[in-house]
Design a protein around this motif. Sequence first.
Motif, PDB file in Angstrom:
ATOM      1  N   THR A   1      58.020  21.296 117.135  1.00 31.41           N
ATOM      2  CA  THR A   1      58.399  21.778 118.448  1.00 31.41           C
ATOM      3  C   THR A   1      59.804  22.342 118.434  1.00 31.41           C
ATOM      4  N   GLN A   2      60.143  23.080 119.490  1.00 29.08           N
ATOM      5  CA  GLN A   2      61.490  23.613 119.597  1.00 29.08           C
ATOM      6  C   GLN A   2      62.519  22.505 119.699  1.00 29.08           C
ATOM      7  N   THR A   3      62.150  21.384 120.351  1.00 25.10           N
ATOM      8  CA  THR A   3      63.077  20.255 120.450  1.00 25.10           C
ATOM      9  C   THR A   3      63.420  19.714 119.083  1.00 25.10           C
ATOM     10  N   GLU A   4      62.409  19.596 118.223  1.00 26.88           N
ATOM     11  CA  GLU A   4      62.647  19.104 116.876  1.00 26.88           C
ATOM     12  C   GLU A   4      63.544  20.065 116.097  1.00 26.88           C
ATOM     13  N   LYS A   5      63.334  21.356 116.276  1.00 24.88           N
ATOM     14  CA  LYS A   5      64.134  22.325 115.550  1.00 24.88           C
ATOM     15  C   LYS A   5      65.612  22.224 115.923  1.00 24.88           C
ATOM     16  N   ARG A   6      65.879  21.975 117.211  1.00 27.39           N
ATOM     17  CA  ARG A   6      67.265  21.931 117.659  1.00 27.39           C
ATOM     18  C   ARG A   6      67.991  20.676 117.197  1.00 27.39           C
ATOM     19  N   GLU A   7      67.256  19.685 116.705  1.00 28.32           N
ATOM     20  CA  GLU A   7      67.898  18.474 116.211  1.00 28.32           C
ATOM     21  C   GLU A   7      68.593  18.705 114.869  1.00 28.32           C
ATOM     22  N   ARG A   8      68.286  19.788 114.202  1.00 29.52           N
ATOM     23  CA  ARG A   8      68.865  20.070 112.892  1.00 29.52           C
ATOM     24  C   ARG A   8      69.860  21.221 112.994  1.00 29.52           C
ATOM     25  N   THR A   9      70.917  21.125 112.181  1.00 31.68           N
ATOM     26  CA  THR A   9      71.880  22.225 112.101  1.00 31.68           C
ATOM     27  C   THR A   9      71.767  22.965 110.776  1.00 31.68           C
ATOM     28  N   ALA A  10      70.905  22.497 109.888  1.00 30.00           N
ATOM     29  CA  ALA A  10      70.711  23.164 108.602  1.00 30.00           C
ATOM     30  C   ALA A  10      70.123  24.555 108.813  1.00 30.00           C
ATOM     31  N   GLU A  11      70.624  25.526 108.046  1.00 33.53           N
ATOM     32  CA  GLU A  11      70.100  26.886 108.108  1.00 33.53           C
ATOM     33  C   GLU A  11      68.782  26.976 107.347  1.00 33.53           C
ATOM     34  N   PRO A  12      67.759  27.602 107.928  1.00 33.85           N
ATOM     35  CA  PRO A  12      66.511  27.797 107.182  1.00 33.85           C
ATOM     36  C   PRO A  12      66.769  28.558 105.889  1.00 33.85           C
ATOM     37  N   GLU A  13      66.076  28.181 104.855  1.00 39.19           N
ATOM     38  CA  GLU A  13      66.284  28.782 103.542  1.00 39.19           C
ATOM     39  C   GLU A  13      65.751  30.206 103.499  1.00 39.19           C
ATOM     40  N   HIS A  14      66.447  31.063 102.755  1.00 42.57           N
ATOM     41  CA  HIS A  14      65.984  32.437 102.572  1.00 42.57           C
ATOM     42  C   HIS A  14      64.843  32.463 101.565  1.00 42.57           C
ATOM     43  N   ARG A  15      63.859  33.299 101.852  1.00 45.98           N
ATOM     44  CA  ARG A  15      62.665  33.391 101.010  1.00 45.98           C
ATOM     45  C   ARG A  15      62.945  33.980  99.626  1.00 45.98           C
ATOM     46  N   TRP A  16      63.894  34.930  99.505  1.00 46.99           N
ATOM     47  CA  TRP A  16      63.932  35.792  98.334  1.00 46.99           C
ATOM     48  C   TRP A  16      64.419  35.179  97.038  1.00 46.99           C
ATOM     49  N   PRO A  17      65.318  34.196  97.006  1.00 44.57           N
ATOM     50  CA  PRO A  17      65.654  33.613  95.701  1.00 44.57           C
ATOM     51  C   PRO A  17      64.438  33.079  94.944  1.00 44.57           C
ATOM     52  N   ALA A  18      63.553  32.381  95.652  1.00 44.88           N
ATOM     53  CA  ALA A  18      62.346  31.861  95.002  1.00 44.88           C
ATOM     54  C   ALA A  18      61.403  32.983  94.603  1.00 44.88           C
ATOM     55  N   VAL A  19      61.300  34.018  95.445  1.00 42.60           N
ATOM     56  CA  VAL A  19      60.429  35.148  95.132  1.00 42.60           C
ATOM     57  C   VAL A  19      60.932  35.887  93.897  1.00 42.60           C
ATOM     58  N   ILE A  20      62.229  36.165  93.839  1.00 40.92           N
ATOM     59  CA  ILE A  20      62.798  36.881  92.701  1.00 40.92           C
ATOM     60  C   ILE A  20      62.591  36.086  91.414  1.00 40.92           C
ATOM     61  N   ALA A  21      62.836  34.768  91.468  1.00 41.31           N
ATOM     62  CA  ALA A  21      62.630  33.935  90.283  1.00 41.31           C
ATOM     63  C   ALA A  21      61.164  33.963  89.844  1.00 41.31           C
ATOM     64  N   THR A  22      60.250  33.910  90.803  1.00 40.69           N
ATOM     65  CA  THR A  22      58.822  33.956  90.484  1.00 40.69           C
ATOM     66  C   THR A  22      58.450  35.278  89.824  1.00 40.69           C
ATOM     67  N   LEU A  23      58.976  36.378  90.352  1.00 40.18           N
ATOM     68  CA  LEU A  23      58.679  37.692  89.777  1.00 40.18           C
ATOM     69  C   LEU A  23      59.231  37.812  88.361  1.00 40.18           C
ATOM     70  N   ILE A  24      60.411  37.233  88.110  1.00 35.38           N
ATOM     71  CA  ILE A  24      60.976  37.242  86.756  1.00 35.38           C
ATOM     72  C   ILE A  24      60.067  36.469  85.806  1.00 35.38           C
ATOM     73  N   ALA A  25      59.599  35.300  86.243  1.00 34.66           N
ATOM     74  CA  ALA A  25      58.707  34.503  85.406  1.00 34.66           C
ATOM     75  C   ALA A  25      57.408  35.256  85.118  1.00 34.66           C
ATOM     76  N   LEU A  26      56.849  35.915  86.135  1.00 35.92           N
ATOM     77  CA  LEU A  26      55.603  36.654  85.937  1.00 35.92           C
ATOM     78  C   LEU A  26      55.811  37.859  85.027  1.00 35.92           C
ATOM     79  N   ALA A  27      56.961  38.531  85.159  1.00 32.13           N
ATOM     80  CA  ALA A  27      57.250  39.670  84.281  1.00 32.13           C
ATOM     81  C   ALA A  27      57.390  39.208  82.840  1.00 32.13           C
ATOM     82  N   ALA A  28      58.095  38.092  82.626  1.00 36.78           N
ATOM     83  CA  ALA A  28      58.237  37.559  81.274  1.00 36.78           C
ATOM     84  C   ALA A  28      56.879  37.169  80.709  1.00 36.78           C
ATOM     85  N   TYR A  29      56.058  36.547  81.536  1.00 38.78           N
ATOM     86  CA  TYR A  29      54.730  36.123  81.101  1.00 38.78           C
ATOM     87  C   TYR A  29      53.858  37.325  80.745  1.00 38.78           C
ATOM     88  N   ALA A  30      54.023  38.418  81.483  1.00 40.16           N
ATOM     89  CA  ALA A  30      53.162  39.582  81.275  1.00 40.16           C
ATOM     90  C   ALA A  30      53.608  40.461  80.112  1.00 40.16           C
TER      91      ALA A  30
END
Length: 231
Positions: free
Chosen positions: A2-31
């Motif tokens: 819920t929105q109430t639960e979200k407001r209880e945290r001050t942590a910033e949501p993580e960005h998607r792209w570091p994990a995506v870039i690492a995954t693409l590097i692993a797949l490129a190396a594998y391929a």
Amino acid sequence: MTQTEKRERTAEPEHRWPAVIATLIALAAYAFLPSVVPAIERYAVVGICLLMVIALVIYNPHHLTRESAWSRRAEIALAIFILVANQIALGETIVRLLNKHGNGYELLLASLQVWLTNVIAFALMYWVLDRGGPVARAMVPRPKLELADFRFPQDEDHDAVDEVARGSSKKADWVPNYIDYFYFSLSNSMAFSPTDTMPLTHRAKLLMALESFAGFVLLALVIARAVSLIG
């Protein structure tokens, strides 16, 4: 969540792209790096993984702010799929070395591919499992989070000197992101043991043990044997 639960945290949501870039590097190396795995099998693994990556990016294109049952399962399935495929490559590489098959230079590159992909894949596993995954870590109130698999330095720095304590989990609502798990995976693969981050659960310890063992085999057996074959 819920929105109430979200407001209880001050942590910033993580960005998607570091994990995506690492995954693409692993797949490129594998391929593309030399491998003992047949090309058609490698390309099939890469194709399936890319489809899952695309679906997950479309669902959370920038920051990891929402999660559904299918997206959670897809994140875990992607990490497992890459990890299992790479362990098969590791096993086949070891068999080829023991049977004295293959060119030394190619075996060195194949070993590099397996090691690099292992570091990234294990980091993905740690990332998706710890405390319920990347979305939960930043969005769910801490008392409702799943049991932590790992204890990071920031989790116990709240009573350190001020400039350190301000960045702790307790005072700054710090949560680990993919970069933290990647560094942890890299150091575990090279040191064959925990460095600054400690495993807390059985599954975390088993995953770390498997990664350390794979790294040991590559450095002590596969790479050493490949070097001896050069020339």
